[in-house]
Design a protein around this motif. Structure first.
Motif, PDB file in Angstrom:
ATOM      1  N   ALA A  44       0.835  -1.200   0.000  1.00 47.79           N
ATOM      2  CA  ALA A  44       0.000   0.000   0.000  1.00 47.79           C
ATOM      3  C   ALA A  44       0.872   1.253   0.000  1.00 47.79           C
ATOM      4  CB  ALA A  44      -0.941   0.000   1.206  1.00 47.79           C
ATOM      5  N   VAL A  45       1.938   1.249   0.799  1.00 42.31           N
ATOM      6  CA  VAL A  45       2.816   2.418   0.845  1.00 42.31           C
ATOM      7  C   VAL A  45       3.551   2.588  -0.483  1.00 42.31           C
ATOM      8  CG1 VAL A  45       4.886   3.389   1.937  1.00 42.31           C
ATOM      9  CG2 VAL A  45       3.057   2.409   3.357  1.00 42.31           C
ATOM     10  N   ALA A  46       4.084   1.482  -1.011  1.00 45.01           N
ATOM     11  CA  ALA A  46       4.815   1.565  -2.283  1.00 45.01           C
ATOM     12  C   ALA A  46       3.920   2.080  -3.408  1.00 45.01           C
ATOM     13  CB  ALA A  46       5.394   0.200  -2.644  1.00 45.01           C
ATOM     14  N   VAL A  47       2.653   1.667  -3.390  1.00 44.41           N
ATOM     15  CA  VAL A  47       1.736   2.031  -4.474  1.00 44.41           C
ATOM     16  C   VAL A  47       1.105   3.411  -4.244  1.00 44.41           C
ATOM     17  CG1 VAL A  47      -0.455   1.445  -5.593  1.00 44.41           C
ATOM     18  CG2 VAL A  47       1.247  -0.337  -5.120  1.00 44.41           C
ATOM     19  N   PHE A  48       0.545   3.628  -3.048  1.00 43.87           N
ATOM     20  CA  PHE A  48      -0.239   4.857  -2.831  1.00 43.87           C
ATOM     21  C   PHE A  48       0.640   6.050  -2.481  1.00 43.87           C
ATOM     22  CE2 PHE A  48      -3.516   1.527  -1.498  1.00 43.87           C
ATOM     23  CZ  PHE A  48      -4.016   1.439  -2.787  1.00 43.87           C
ATOM     24  N   ALA A  49       1.792   5.807  -1.852  1.00 38.63           N
ATOM     25  CA  ALA A  49       2.670   6.931  -1.531  1.00 38.63           C
ATOM     26  C   ALA A  49       3.664   7.201  -2.655  1.00 38.63           C
ATOM     27  CB  ALA A  49       3.412   6.677  -0.220  1.00 38.63           C
ATOM     28  N   TYR A  50       4.172   6.130  -3.262  1.00 41.14           N
ATOM     29  CA  TYR A  50       5.243   6.308  -4.248  1.00 41.14           C
ATOM     30  C   TYR A  50       4.796   6.040  -5.683  1.00 41.14           C
ATOM     31  CZ  TYR A  50       8.451   6.770  -0.333  1.00 41.14           C
ATOM     32  OH  TYR A  50       9.102   7.204   0.800  1.00 41.14           O
ATOM     33  N   GLY A  51       3.601   5.540  -5.865  1.00 34.61           N
ATOM     34  CA  GLY A  51       3.087   5.358  -7.226  1.00 34.61           C
ATOM     35  C   GLY A  51       3.666   4.179  -7.974  1.00 34.61           C
ATOM     36  N   ASP A  52       4.254   3.215  -7.265  1.00 36.70           N
ATOM     37  CA  ASP A  52       4.823   2.066  -7.954  1.00 36.70           C
ATOM     38  C   ASP A  52       3.734   1.073  -8.336  1.00 36.70           C
ATOM     39  OD1 ASP A  52       7.345   3.123  -7.861  1.00 36.70           O
ATOM     40  OD2 ASP A  52       7.867   2.148  -5.968  1.00 36.70           O
ATOM     41  N   ARG A  53       4.108   0.115  -9.171  1.00 36.88           N
ATOM     42  CA  ARG A  53       3.127  -0.827  -9.714  1.00 36.88           C
ATOM     43  C   ARG A  53       3.249  -2.187  -9.041  1.00 36.88           C
ATOM     44  NH1 ARG A  53       2.251  -4.498 -13.630  1.00 36.88           N
ATOM     45  NH2 ARG A  53       0.307  -4.374 -14.834  1.00 36.88           N
ATOM     46  N   ALA A  85      -4.545   3.353  -9.476  1.00 38.69           N
ATOM     47  CA  ALA A  85      -5.978   3.664  -9.380  1.00 38.69           C
ATOM     48  C   ALA A  85      -6.810   2.390  -9.304  1.00 38.69           C
ATOM     49  CB  ALA A  85      -6.407   4.519 -10.573  1.00 38.69           C
ATOM     50  N   MET A  86      -6.386   1.364 -10.027  1.00 35.95           N
ATOM     51  CA  MET A  86      -7.124   0.091 -10.006  1.00 35.95           C
ATOM     52  C   MET A  86      -7.075  -0.538  -8.619  1.00 35.95           C
ATOM     53  SD  MET A  86      -8.991  -2.048 -11.621  1.00 35.95           S
ATOM     54  CE  MET A  86      -9.517  -3.767 -11.510  1.00 35.95           C
ATOM     55  N   ASN A  87      -5.911  -0.502  -7.991  1.00 37.21           N
ATOM     56  CA  ASN A  87      -5.810  -1.017  -6.623  1.00 37.21           C
ATOM     57  C   ASN A  87      -6.761  -0.280  -5.684  1.00 37.21           C
ATOM     58  OD1 ASN A  87      -3.747  -3.155  -6.451  1.00 37.21           O
ATOM     59  ND2 ASN A  87      -2.326  -1.599  -7.218  1.00 37.21           N
ATOM     60  N   ALA A  88      -6.714   1.048  -5.750  1.00 39.75           N
ATOM     61  CA  ALA A  88      -7.573   1.847  -4.865  1.00 39.75           C
ATOM     62  C   ALA A  88      -9.046   1.648  -5.217  1.00 39.75           C
ATOM     63  CB  ALA A  88      -7.197   3.327  -4.969  1.00 39.75           C
ATOM     64  N   ALA A  89      -9.321   1.532  -6.514  1.00 35.54           N
ATOM     65  CA  ALA A  89     -10.702   1.388  -6.970  1.00 35.54           C
ATOM     66  C   ALA A  89     -11.319   0.079  -6.467  1.00 35.54           C
ATOM     67  CB  ALA A  89     -10.757   1.433  -8.494  1.00 35.54           C
ATOM     68  N   THR A  90     -10.526  -0.982  -6.471  1.00 36.25           N
ATOM     69  CA  THR A  90     -11.037  -2.278  -6.031  1.00 36.25           C
ATOM     70  C   THR A  90     -11.347  -2.253  -4.535  1.00 36.25           C
ATOM     71  OG1 THR A  90      -9.682  -3.296  -7.756  1.00 36.25           O
ATOM     72  CG2 THR A  90     -10.610  -4.761  -6.083  1.00 36.25           C
ATOM     73  N   MET A  91     -10.456  -1.625  -3.777  1.00 37.22           N
ATOM     74  CA  MET A  91     -10.712  -1.487  -2.344  1.00 37.22           C
ATOM     75  C   MET A  91     -11.946  -0.620  -2.093  1.00 37.22           C
ATOM     76  SD  MET A  91      -6.735  -0.949  -1.227  1.00 37.22           S
ATOM     77  CE  MET A  91      -7.086  -0.430   0.432  1.00 37.22           C
ATOM     78  N   GLU A  92     -12.042   0.473  -2.836  1.00 36.41           N
ATOM     79  CA  GLU A  92     -13.176   1.387  -2.673  1.00 36.41           C
ATOM     80  C   GLU A  92     -14.496   0.692  -3.022  1.00 36.41           C
ATOM     81  OE1 GLU A  92     -12.843   4.593  -1.721  1.00 36.41           O
ATOM     82  OE2 GLU A  92     -14.489   5.770  -2.559  1.00 36.41           O
ATOM     83  N   LEU A  93     -14.484  -0.081  -4.098  1.00 30.16           N
ATOM     84  CA  LEU A  93     -15.699  -0.809  -4.485  1.00 30.16           C
ATOM     85  C   LEU A  93     -16.151  -1.736  -3.361  1.00 30.16           C
ATOM     86  CD1 LEU A  93     -17.548  -1.211  -7.080  1.00 30.16           C
ATOM     87  CD2 LEU A  93     -16.376  -3.406  -7.296  1.00 30.16           C
ATOM     88  N   GLY A  94     -15.178  -2.420  -2.761  1.00 25.78           N
ATOM     89  CA  GLY A  94     -15.508  -3.329  -1.670  1.00 25.78           C
ATOM     90  C   GLY A  94     -16.051  -2.615  -0.442  1.00 25.78           C
ATOM     91  N   GLN A  95     -15.640  -1.380  -0.257  1.00 19.22           N
ATOM     92  CA  GLN A  95     -16.094  -0.640   0.923  1.00 19.22           C
ATOM     93  C   GLN A  95     -17.463  -0.012   0.743  1.00 19.22           C
ATOM     94  OE1 GLN A  95     -13.297   2.070   3.100  1.00 19.22           O
ATOM     95  NE2 GLN A  95     -11.917   1.291   1.539  1.00 19.22           N
ATOM     96  N   VAL A  96     -17.742   0.499  -0.453  1.00 22.54           N
ATOM     97  CA  VAL A  96     -18.976   1.276  -0.600  1.00 22.54           C
ATOM     98  C   VAL A  96     -20.062   0.569  -1.407  1.00 22.54           C
ATOM     99  CG1 VAL A  96     -17.676   3.428  -0.357  1.00 22.54           C
ATOM    100  CG2 VAL A  96     -18.213   2.577  -2.636  1.00 22.54           C
ATOM    101  N   ILE A  97     -19.708  -0.398  -2.248  1.00 20.89           N
ATOM    102  CA  ILE A  97     -20.704  -1.071  -3.091  1.00 20.89           C
ATOM    103  C   ILE A  97     -20.752  -2.573  -2.791  1.00 20.89           C
ATOM    104  CG2 ILE A  97     -21.392  -1.607  -5.456  1.00 20.89           C
ATOM    105  CD1 ILE A  97     -21.624   1.331  -5.027  1.00 20.89           C
ATOM    106  N   CYS A  98     -19.610  -3.209  -2.961  1.00 26.39           N
ATOM    107  CA  CYS A  98     -19.539  -4.665  -2.829  1.00 26.39           C
ATOM    108  C   CYS A  98     -19.237  -5.016  -1.375  1.00 26.39           C
ATOM    109  CB  CYS A  98     -18.454  -5.207  -3.760  1.00 26.39           C
ATOM    110  SG  CYS A  98     -18.538  -6.988  -4.037  1.00 26.39           S
ATOM    111  N   THR A  99     -20.127  -4.593  -0.482  1.00 26.09           N
ATOM    112  CA  THR A  99     -19.905  -4.732   0.950  1.00 26.09           C
ATOM    113  C   THR A  99     -20.165  -6.164   1.413  1.00 26.09           C
ATOM    114  OG1 THR A  99     -22.180  -4.021   1.277  1.00 26.09           O
ATOM    115  CG2 THR A  99     -20.492  -2.332   1.413  1.00 26.09           C
ATOM    116  N   ALA A 100     -19.669  -6.467   2.617  1.00 22.18           N
ATOM    117  CA  ALA A 100     -19.811  -7.824   3.130  1.00 22.18           C
ATOM    118  C   ALA A 100     -21.283  -8.189   3.300  1.00 22.18           C
ATOM    119  CB  ALA A 100     -19.068  -7.954   4.454  1.00 22.18           C
ATOM    120  N   ARG A 101     -22.045  -7.261   3.875  1.00 23.19           N
ATOM    121  CA  ARG A 101     -23.479  -7.485   4.042  1.00 23.19           C
ATOM    122  C   ARG A 101     -24.236  -6.536   3.128  1.00 23.19           C
ATOM    123  NH1 ARG A 101     -23.952  -7.285  10.536  1.00 23.19           N
ATOM    124  NH2 ARG A 101     -22.795  -5.401  10.115  1.00 23.19           N
TER     125      ARG A 101
END
Length: 288
Positions: A122-131, A177-193
DNA sequence: GACACGTGGTC
DNA sequence: TGACCAAGTGT
């Protein structure tokens, strides 16, 4: 771009929530602190603690210069106080081994106390922009449903890492963006319940939805009862030492009213073992 | 891989 | 009401 990213990245760019750590120039230290706080803790609870923390300690060196007790106090009631201790240790390691700069390399990040497979990436990707693929609990649920057609993860973490790697666009910024988008989808749309499939940008390609959202055998372990648990006793001991009188507490005076004597002693021993508290003669206190 | 590890919100 | 859930990590 892979098909899923084609739908998900534009959705994310249009709908991403305005979270502090997404602001431009937030910095690797801010990202690192946010990731520590977000481990097993909801976004809404983290935000006020994060801003106070960074206002007090704007760099790893600033935190490293204070004793761990201050980190544990500042952590307050965020939960899992070991994270405060580990974050302090990581700050010392960053100061001593990395000249005060949060490392960019995933292996160097993994070597820091309290940083595991998720946080390092997460740090390598979101802070430094690595792939790199970043896989958290949200990502695992999204992959389980969209790709595997299952209601719940069930697959080994290792496989989800490979699955996420296969979903990443070539472009570095799009991959982040894809990494963040997948996490975001799971939090706001594709929720556990109660997932909101009617609002999902992947509703036309989701294997789970196409299959009629079948129930999956639930392999999750039940969370142990908290009321009356050792964890609750540890929490009570630490709370007293953190928020009680400034003077160190006599061992017998710590949560003196706790109903289970053996459990109380067990809690103190395990906190000592973790380094979250220290014995000083007859007294107990936060670590200096 | 299972387990222990906090705390508060939600349905 | 009580069980579930939450940007995981270390042992």
């Amino acid at each position: 771009m892979p098909a899923l990213a084609d739908a998900l990245v534009p959705w994310f760019r249009a709908h991403a929530r305005d979270l502090p750590w997404r602001r431009p120039g937030y910095g690797a230290w801010g990202t690192l602190v946010s990731e520590f706080m977000l481990q097993q803790t909801p976004v809404a609870r983290v935000i006020p603690h994060l801003e106070a923390w960074l206002a007090r300690w704007p760099t790893p060196a600033a935190l490293a210069a204070d004793p761990p007790a201050e980190a544990v106090r500042q952590w307050a009631n965020l939960g899992y106080p070991r994270r405060a201790l580990w974050l302090h240790r990581a700050a010392v390691e960053i100061r001593d081994r990395h000249a005060g700069v949060v490392p960019r390399d995933v292996d160097a990040l993994l070597a820091l106390t309290g940083i595991g497979d998720y946080t390092a990436r997460a740090v390598a990707v979101f802070a430094y922009g690595d792939r790199h693929p970043v896989v958290d609990t949200n990502t695992r649920r999204v992959i389980a449903r969209v790709v595997d057609g299952r209601a719940q993860p069930g697959t080994p973490h290792r496989r989800d890492l490979a699955a996420m790697a296969a979903l990443l666009p070539e472009d570095v910024a799009d991959a982040a963006a894809m990494n963040a988008a997948t996490m975001e989808l799971g939090q706001v749309i594709c929720t556990a319940r109660a997932p909101r499939c009617d609002e999902c940008p992947l509703r036309d390609t989701c294997a789970w939805l196409a299959a009629g959202r079948p129930e999956t055998e639930d392999t999750r372990r039940r969370q142990a009862r908290y009321e009356g648990s050792d964890r609750q006793a540890r929490g009570a001991v630490l709370r007293q030492l953190r928020d009680g009188d400034p003077a160190p507490a006599l061992q017998d005076a710590v949560i003196a009213e706790w109903p289970d004597r053996a459990q109380r002693d067990r809690a103190i021993l395990s906190l000592l073992s973790d380094g979250l508290i220290e014995a000083d003669g007859e007294t107990l206190r936060l670590p200096r």
